[in-house]
Design a protein around this motif. Sequence first.
Motif, PDB file in Angstrom:
ATOM      1  N   VAL A 152      -1.159   4.829   3.607  1.00 56.97           N
ATOM      2  CA  VAL A 152      -1.258   5.672   2.385  1.00 56.97           C
ATOM      3  C   VAL A 152      -0.366   5.704   1.352  1.00 56.97           C
ATOM      4  O   VAL A 152      -0.483   5.494   0.391  1.00 56.97           O
ATOM      5  N   GLU A 153       0.993   5.644   2.001  1.00 57.78           N
ATOM      6  CA  GLU A 153       2.295   5.409   1.011  1.00 57.78           C
ATOM      7  C   GLU A 153       2.159   4.014   0.285  1.00 57.78           C
ATOM      8  O   GLU A 153       2.262   3.921  -0.888  1.00 57.78           O
ATOM      9  N   CYS A 156      -0.934   4.067  -2.512  1.00 55.32           N
ATOM     10  CA  CYS A 156      -0.225   4.817  -3.733  1.00 55.32           C
ATOM     11  C   CYS A 156       0.810   3.927  -4.554  1.00 55.32           C
ATOM     12  O   CYS A 156       0.473   3.797  -5.631  1.00 55.32           O
ATOM     13  N   GLU A 159      -1.645   1.188  -6.268  1.00 53.60           N
ATOM     14  CA  GLU A 159      -2.370   1.995  -7.117  1.00 53.60           C
ATOM     15  C   GLU A 159      -1.535   1.759  -8.553  1.00 53.60           C
ATOM     16  O   GLU A 159      -1.941   1.271  -9.673  1.00 53.60           O
ATOM     17  N   ASN A 160      -0.139   2.206  -8.360  1.00 52.24           N
ATOM     18  CA  ASN A 160       0.683   2.293  -9.445  1.00 52.24           C
ATOM     19  C   ASN A 160       1.100   0.925 -10.179  1.00 52.24           C
ATOM     20  O   ASN A 160       1.228   0.710 -11.091  1.00 52.24           O
ATOM     21  N   ILE A 189      -6.462   7.500   2.613  1.00 59.99           N
ATOM     22  CA  ILE A 189      -6.444   6.670   1.577  1.00 59.99           C
ATOM     23  C   ILE A 189      -7.226   7.304   0.347  1.00 59.99           C
ATOM     24  O   ILE A 189      -6.937   7.474  -0.672  1.00 59.99           O
ATOM     25  N   SER A 192      -5.860   9.915  -1.283  1.00 57.48           N
ATOM     26  CA  SER A 192      -4.928   9.942  -2.087  1.00 57.48           C
ATOM     27  C   SER A 192      -5.047   8.703  -3.404  1.00 57.48           C
ATOM     28  O   SER A 192      -4.117   8.953  -4.214  1.00 57.48           O
ATOM     29  N   VAL A 193      -5.858   8.028  -3.208  1.00 56.64           N
ATOM     30  CA  VAL A 193      -6.181   6.891  -4.356  1.00 56.64           C
ATOM     31  C   VAL A 193      -7.490   7.011  -4.763  1.00 56.64           C
ATOM     32  O   VAL A 193      -8.492   7.129  -4.173  1.00 56.64           O
TER      33      VAL A 193
END
Length: 311
Positions: A152-153, A156, A159-160, A189, A192-193
């Motif tokens: 998940v980290e 994210c 995505e950035n 995931i 979160s995204v």
Amino acid sequence: MILYNLQLKNGLLLAPMSGYTNWPMRMLCRRFGAEICYTEMISAAGMVRRTANTKKILVRPADDRPLVAQIFTESPDEASLASRMLEDEGFDGIDINMGCPVKKVVFKGAGAALMKDVDRAASIAEAVRSAVRMPVSVKMRAGWDTSSINAVEIACMLENTGVDCLVLHPRTRSDMYRGTPRWEVLSGIRKSVSLPVVASGDIRCTDDLEQIRVLGADAFMIGRAAVGNPWIFRELSGGPSAGIEERRDVMLQHLDMLCLCFDEGKGVRHMRKFIAAYVKGLHGAAHFRHSACSLDKHQQLQAVIKEFLKT
Ligand SMILES: Cc1cc2nc3c(=O)[nH]c(=O)nc-3n(C[C@H](O)[C@H](O)[C@H](O)COP(=O)(O)O)c2cc1C
């Protein structure tokens, strides 16, 4: 669903598999409904140096599209150079491998090792994103091991960086290919995204597909289940499996294409990887497999396939 700028109908993709998903396997899977295929993983260093091995992986017929090139590397500079070269080669997208568990890849800091080096993973994704105009994806695992499940980290972070899509094989590097995929990671995931997420891992039937769809997968990658079984893409879309005649014809075409892709000797030997799967469940399969795998001439193998699968 739109992936790699393409409007998909069934959302079924052929997974990258080193040693398997060369153009003959890709072309057969496309025929039965694979909408996007991936190359075998390509060393970015090999691409930059144009090594003979890398050149072989790039060989493909003009209609082998849409095709995403997958690279593995621990170097942002090589990632950038290699992806630009692959864009010039006419690929439809680029995928960064952050999942390969093989020792010689992870010891260098590439593949799944990037799951435990978030900064390097970010640098590589940024380097590729700014090097090319074509869509960029990242294929990742759940984490390095059970004590470091950080997909998940990483998602994210990715995505950035501006990548367009994630592919998740939700096992850890320590899991290798064993055990049940950790599908709860996909749900994490998804929450979160907002990038599209492709699911990969043990997808074999429509029930598998529907269970994973509910968790938020946008598309599905089929790997091992497509080996010697390219019509899985048709089955997953609600169509029939293959009868004897179709199996025989596809097997013979696969053999012909492998002998074109490599040479006769290597093509026939490569076909051995698929023979067991092509005849799985048929009466006399073990005996056929044994004799077929001892042959090294195209004509001989063609003859035993025709004889075993005659209608
Ligand atoms: C023989 C083999 C080779 C593989 N090679 C690659 C590869 O080059 N790049 C990659 O991202 N994944 C690779 N994978 C992983 C698959 O793409 C896929 O994520 C994994 O096998 C789980 O899906 P499956 O159960 O449908 O096979 C490979 C897997 C196998 C079994």
